[in-house]
Each structure stands twice: as structure tokens, then as C-alpha cells.
Design a protein around this motif. Structure first.
Motif, PDB file in Angstrom:
ATOM      1  N   THR A  26       0.852  -1.193   0.000  1.00 56.28           N
ATOM      2  CA  THR A  26       0.000   0.000   0.000  1.00 56.28           C
ATOM      3  C   THR A  26       0.888   1.244   0.000  1.00 56.28           C
ATOM      4  OG1 THR A  26      -1.640  -1.213   1.300  1.00 56.28           O
ATOM      5  CG2 THR A  26      -1.875   1.178   1.219  1.00 56.28           C
ATOM      6  N   LYS A  33       1.177  -3.281 -10.399  1.00 55.60           N
ATOM      7  CA  LYS A  33      -0.276  -3.163 -10.201  1.00 55.60           C
ATOM      8  C   LYS A  33      -1.044  -4.482 -10.362  1.00 55.60           C
ATOM      9  CE  LYS A  33      -0.294   1.380  -9.606  1.00 55.60           C
ATOM     10  NZ  LYS A  33       1.000   1.253  -8.905  1.00 55.60           N
ATOM     11  N   ASP A  34      -0.592  -5.317 -11.294  1.00 58.99           N
ATOM     12  CA  ASP A  34      -1.353  -6.530 -11.618  1.00 58.99           C
ATOM     13  C   ASP A  34      -0.920  -7.742 -10.790  1.00 58.99           C
ATOM     14  OD1 ASP A  34       1.119  -6.445 -12.782  1.00 58.99           O
ATOM     15  OD2 ASP A  34       0.508  -7.297 -14.710  1.00 58.99           O
ATOM     16  N   SER A  36      -0.676 -10.331  -7.710  1.00 59.09           N
ATOM     17  CA  SER A  36      -1.417 -10.747  -6.516  1.00 59.09           C
ATOM     18  C   SER A  36      -0.788 -12.016  -5.945  1.00 59.09           C
ATOM     19  CB  SER A  36      -2.891 -10.983  -6.852  1.00 59.09           C
ATOM     20  OG  SER A  36      -3.013 -12.019  -7.792  1.00 59.09           O
TER      21      SER A  36
END
Ligand code: NI
Ligand code: MN
Length: 223
Positions: A26, A33-34, A36
Motif C-alpha cells: 500500500t 499493479k497486476d 497478486s
């Protein structure tokens, strides 16, 4: 063994376990960004600064990950509701499921800033993971002769951004002392204050006979 750079000082090390180091996600402008996570077994935290503790509390709860850090930071995290902590300290090592982990010294600070308060975060450190290969993540540190003791590790992940940590010139002195098989730069270009010329670092390493791989955030290397 797979090493993935996730921007700034964030690295995911995959052996038989998934080990995430300094999970600043954060607010990290360099985090891909992509990206996970599917699973996190361990989170290693080098020191108490926000760009290293980062999302440790949320991620450890979400993935039921064991957090390894110094005693003071583990104590702080427990008060934040992190159940699985494993405190260590500088110079100590312990055999985990993935192999031996050792905490190394770092020349830096470790205060945890919370509102108007600074909570004592113990001494800053780095880690060496001795798994299929040995991987040294220096954390935030200035140049120190202690790095000579790390000579022969397979992979060294070193900060090069200057200002708060080693600059390229000092990081090359660290490379000279450690002589790893592979060096990966970190902690640069996240913000202007830590801008660095990573190509200069790569070329300098090559001149010292050490292979350097510059990973862009999201990129991996198999070692
Ligand atoms: Ni720091
Ligand atoms: Mn930092």
C-alpha cells in the motif's frame, strides 16, 4: 529457487515455502499493479520503517503467515493482532521449514512511526536465507566491513539508492567484499530522493567479475 522483485525492497522468494520480504505494498509507487499473492508462508521484516513493515499486519492475518523480525518489531506486531511471530535478533539463526535463516546487522534506524509517536523498533537488520541457494537481503544499510563475513553467498540483494542507504559507489564496495555469484539492486528510483543509475551498478559489478541482474518490478529470476 525463484526470486521475484516487487518494487522498492519487496522480494518474494519461492523455495518449498513462499517467503515475502519487507512487504511494502500500500502506497508503494513501484509495486506492480497486476500482481497478486496466492499464498504467503513467511514474512521477513528487516526493520521498523514504513516502507519495510508496510502491509505486514494485514498480509500475515490474511495468509496466516509467520512473521520473522527482530524481538521489538515482533512484540509490536503481536499488539496489532499478529498471532504467528518468530522473534530473532542480529547474529542469530534458526532452522525453519525452508532452511536456515540468519539475521545480519544493518547500519540504519528502525523506529516505527505511529501518529505523533515513534515506537522503538530495535536494531535494523538484514537476512540470509540458506535454502537451495543462499540469498542475502541486506535491508536498508550503509556500507559496513561486516559484509566481508558474507563472502560467498550465492545471491546478494543490495540497496543502491543512496541518501538513506548505500549509493552505487558504496554498493560496489559491498559487491567487492561479498563476491556473490549474482547481485540484484534494490531500494532505488521509488522516489526522486533515492534515484540511482542501475546500469552503472551493473557495469561496475561486471568489472568486479560479479553478474548483476536488474529486475523490473514484477520480474523474476530462477537461481
Ligand atoms: Ni529504512
Ligand atoms: Mn527504506
Amino acid at each position: 529457487m525463484k526470486i521475484t522483485f516487487l518494487g522498492h525492497a519487496v522480494f518474494l522468494i519461492e523455495t518449498n515455502k513462499k517467503i515475502l520480504i519487507d512487504p511494502f505494498i500500500t502506497g508503494n509507487p513501484a509495486f506492480p499493479k497486476d500482481f497478486s499473492f496466492d499464498k504467503i508462508d513467511y514474512i521477513l521484516v528487516t526493520h521498523g520503517h514504513g516502507d519495510h513493515i508496510g502491509d505486514t499486519v494485514d498480509l500475515s492475518k490474511k495468509y496466516n503467515a509467520t512473521v520473522v523480525s527482530n524481538f521489538e518489531i515482533c512484540n509490536y506486531l503481536q499488539k496489532k493482532g499478529v498471532n504467528k511471530v518468530h522473534p530473532m535478533h542480529i547474529g542469530g539463526s534458526f532452522n525453519f521449514e525452508f532452511g536456515k535463516l540468519k539475521m545480519t546487522p544493518a547500519l540504519h534506524g528502525s523506529g516505527i512511526i505511529e501518529g505523533d509517536n515513534i515506537i522503538y523498533g530495535g536494531n535494523p537488520g538484514g537476512f540470509v536465507i540458506y535454502s537451495e541457494k543462499s540469498v542475502y537481503h541486506a535491508g536498508d544499510t550503509g556500507l559496513t566491513k561486516d559484509m566481508e563475513l558474507l563472502r560467498g553467498v550465492d545471491v546478494a540483494i543490495l540497496p543502491i539508492g543512496g541518501n538513506f542507504v548505500m549509493d552505487v559507489e558504496d554498493a560496489l564496495k559491498a559487491v567487492e567484499m561479498i563476491k556473490p555469484k549474482l547481485v540484484i539492486p534494490m531500494h532505488y528510483n521509488t522516489w526522486d530522493i533515492i534515484n540511482a543509475d542501475e546500469e552503472k551498478f551493473k557495469n561496475g559489478s561486471k568489472q568486479l567479475g560479479v553478474k548483476c541482474i536488474i529486475l523490473k518490478p514484477g520480474e523474476s529470476v530462477e537461481v
